[in-house]
Enzyme design. Structure first.
Site, PDB file in Angstrom:
ATOM      1  N   HIS A 100       0.877  -1.175   0.000  1.00  0.00           N
ATOM      2  CA  HIS A 100       0.000   0.000   0.000  1.00  0.00           C
ATOM      3  C   HIS A 100       0.919   1.232   0.000  1.00  0.00           C
ATOM      4  CE1 HIS A 100      -2.802   2.931   1.851  1.00  0.00           C
ATOM      5  NE2 HIS A 100      -3.787   2.132   1.496  1.00  0.00           N
ATOM      6  N   ASP A 102       3.100  -4.840   8.069  1.00  0.00           N
ATOM      7  CA  ASP A 102       1.882  -4.059   7.919  1.00  0.00           C
ATOM      8  C   ASP A 102       0.704  -5.036   8.015  1.00  0.00           C
ATOM      9  OD1 ASP A 102      -0.383  -2.814   6.992  1.00  0.00           O
ATOM     10  OD2 ASP A 102       0.553  -1.925   5.223  1.00  0.00           O
ATOM     11  N   GLN A 133      -4.405  -5.552   6.717  1.00  0.00           N
ATOM     12  CA  GLN A 133      -5.355  -6.497   6.088  1.00  0.00           C
ATOM     13  C   GLN A 133      -5.256  -7.908   6.664  1.00  0.00           C
ATOM     14  OE1 GLN A 133      -7.713  -5.437   4.291  1.00  0.00           O
ATOM     15  NE2 GLN A 133      -6.957  -3.429   3.633  1.00  0.00           N
ATOM     16  N   LYS A 192     -10.480  -0.963  10.474  1.00  0.00           N
ATOM     17  CA  LYS A 192     -10.615  -2.116   9.567  1.00  0.00           C
ATOM     18  C   LYS A 192     -11.004  -3.379  10.338  1.00  0.00           C
ATOM     19  CE  LYS A 192      -7.234  -0.292   6.269  1.00  0.00           C
ATOM     20  NZ  LYS A 192      -8.017   0.105   5.094  1.00  0.00           N
ATOM     21  N   CYS A 226      -4.822   2.488  -3.667  1.00  0.00           N
ATOM     22  CA  CYS A 226      -3.592   3.010  -3.029  1.00  0.00           C
ATOM     23  C   CYS A 226      -2.420   2.042  -3.200  1.00  0.00           C
ATOM     24  CB  CYS A 226      -3.792   3.308  -1.553  1.00  0.00           C
ATOM     25  SG  CYS A 226      -4.923   4.651  -1.270  1.00  0.00           S
TER      26      CYS A 226
HETATM   27  N1  PLP Z   1      -1.687  -0.898   4.579  1.00  0.00           N
HETATM   28  C1  PLP Z   1      -2.594  -1.656   3.964  1.00  0.00           C
HETATM   29  C2  PLP Z   1      -2.197  -3.020   3.478  1.00  0.00           C
HETATM   30  C3  PLP Z   1      -3.887  -1.176   3.776  1.00  0.00           C
HETATM   31  O1  PLP Z   1      -4.790  -1.923   3.152  1.00  0.00           O
HETATM   32  C4  PLP Z   1      -4.210   0.119   4.238  1.00  0.00           C
HETATM   33  C5  PLP Z   1      -5.555   0.700   4.001  1.00  0.00           C
HETATM   34  O2  PLP Z   1      -6.283   0.299   3.130  1.00  0.00           O
HETATM   35  C6  PLP Z   1      -3.234   0.862   4.905  1.00  0.00           C
HETATM   36  C7  PLP Z   1      -1.993   0.322   5.042  1.00  0.00           C
HETATM   37  C8  PLP Z   1      -3.526   2.231   5.436  1.00  0.00           C
HETATM   38  O3  PLP Z   1      -4.414   2.146   6.508  1.00  0.00           O
HETATM   39  P1  PLP Z   1      -4.974   3.469   7.192  1.00  0.00           P
HETATM   40  O4  PLP Z   1      -5.514   4.333   6.087  1.00  0.00           O
HETATM   41  O5  PLP Z   1      -6.025   2.966   8.125  1.00  0.00           O
HETATM   42  O6  PLP Z   1      -3.837   4.125   7.915  1.00  0.00           O
END
Ligand code: PLP
Length: 408
Positions: free
Chosen positions: A123, A200, A203, A226, A364
């Protein structure tokens, strides 16, 4: 509690909503999940009954709010099986947690020429913070590629690791491909070279049991919204030794021990990383969400969602000219696809009118789209309350949209 889908759906009032006169089919859970009533009620109960700024307050309400916030930290610790609650730092979300590590670890541990490794399926929030560090410090960003199925080419990792590698930062589950990455294997390999790993978990934490000690992750991050919690709260888990070693991220109240104009000393963990008034309403509502999913069981949730993914692949597979983006054998939570030459935005807009919420676009993760030579995908992503009947509605909607475009 056993997995009772009807009871679970009852817990989410928004699922009764109609969109354009059709029952809402909410399949955008990778972007954010809906909230059970208990989480919403926790937020209002806190504001109505327990609201006072936390820490340092001698008065009753402040102590009640402080205890609730610290109890929430303990709930998070248990949920991901961290060793100590001082290893749990509350942040605004995954993005802020990664930025915290990129800034604090980057400032203190990296110099020009040092290398950080990410993967090609990250992401943007696990790419751009490292690029900022690249501009600031002259570090080098290296990328683990993936194959045509969306599986990381781990053999390439051996070539990428050098004496200069300072950190590997990698998604547990890809938000576009659904691939579950072998993070335990990556961590073992990294540790054999004394390289720490940030995972990270945006997900993964909502969809499977996660044990940070079993993984031996050095940093592990996720977002509350999430996993059925509120927006604006997230978690950075960091091993105590690392959190002790790296400097504060932001300065202000809460994170100090003593301030003079000559010298300021910092608070102990985890407060050193929590400058300003913490989101004590969000933390307790997040704990409520974690207790909610724990009562259902993360294994049960994983099994339910695995079945939804399997069923979606089978049913969508019936659609003419369907193309799945991401075909990893180990996957979780979502299905990304395209139909013929239909632009994902057009497909998403048509099925929106049928009450179906999916996400369209690059999610993203533009480098993933570039690797496949596409602009975007349609992504159906699942949560605990989704059903096979909803997937049937999705498939019928996609069939209808495809027919409209074929006629054109
Ligand atoms: N990392 C991953 C794999 C994501 O799917 C997302 C959001 O979709 C993020 C990071 C960013 O999360 P946040 O916008 O809640 O900080």
């Amino acid at each position: 509690m056993s997995f009772d889908i009807n009871k679970i759906r009852e817990d989410f009032p928004i699922l009764k909503k109609e969109i354009y006169g059709k029952p809402l089919v909410y399949l955008d859970n990778a972007a954010t999940t809906q909230k059970p009533l208990c989480v919403v009620e926790k937020i209002s109960e806190n504001y109505l009954n327990n609201n006072a700024n936390i820490h340092r307050g001698v008065h009753f309400l402040s102590q009640v709010a402080t205890e609730a916030h610290e109890a929430a930290r303990e709930t998070v610790r248990k949920f991901i099986n961290a060793k100590h609650s001082r290893e749990i730092v509350f942040t605004r979300g995954t993005t802020e947690a990664i930025n915290l590590v990129a800034s604090s670890f980057g400032r203190s541990q990296c110099k020009a020429g040092d290398e950080i490794i990410v993967s090609h399926m990250e992401h943007h929030s696990n790419i751009v913070p490292w690029q900022l560090l690249q501009e600031e410090k002259g570090i080098v960003l290296k990328v683990i590629p993936f194959d045509e199925n969306g599986v990381l080419q781990l053999d390439k990792l051996d070539e990428l690791i050098t004496e200069k590698t300072k950190l590997i930062s990698i998604a547990h589950v890809s938000n576009t491909l659904g691939t579950v990455n072998p993070v335990a294997e990556i961590i073992t390999k990294a540790h054999s070279h004394n390289i720490p790993v940030l995972v990270d978990g945006a997900q993964s934490v909502p969809h499977m049991p996660v044990d940070v000690q079993a993984l031996d992750a050095d940093f592990y991050v996720f977002s509350g919204h999430k996993i059925y919690g509120p927006t604006g709260i997230g978690v950075l888990y960091g091993k105590e030794e690392w959190l002790e070693r790296i400097p504060p991220y932001q300065g202000g109240g809460e994170m100090i021990q003593k301030v003079t104009f000559e010298k300021t000393t910092f608070n102990e963990l985890p407060f050193k990383f929590e400058a300003g008034t913490p989101d004590y309403i969000g933390s307790t509502a997040l704990a409520e969400a974690l207790n909610y999913v724990s009562a259902i069981g993360m294994e049960e949730i994983a099994a339910h969602e695995q079945e939804l993914v399997r069923y979606t692949l089978e049913r969508l597979g019936e659609v003419e000219d369907i193309r799945f983006i991401g075909n990893a054998p180990k996957r979780s939570g979502l299905v990304s696809f395209l139909v013929g030459n239909i632009h994902p935005y057009d497909l998403g807009s048509i099925i929106d009118k049928l009450g179906i919420a999916v996400r369209t676009g690059h999610h993203c993760a533009e480098p993933v789209m570039a690797a496949f030579g596409i602009e975007g995908t349609v992504r159906a992503s699942f949560g605990i309350y989704n059903t096979k009947e909803e997937i049937d509605i999705l498939v019928a909607g996609v069939q209808r949209a495809a027919k409209m475009f074929r006629r054109k």
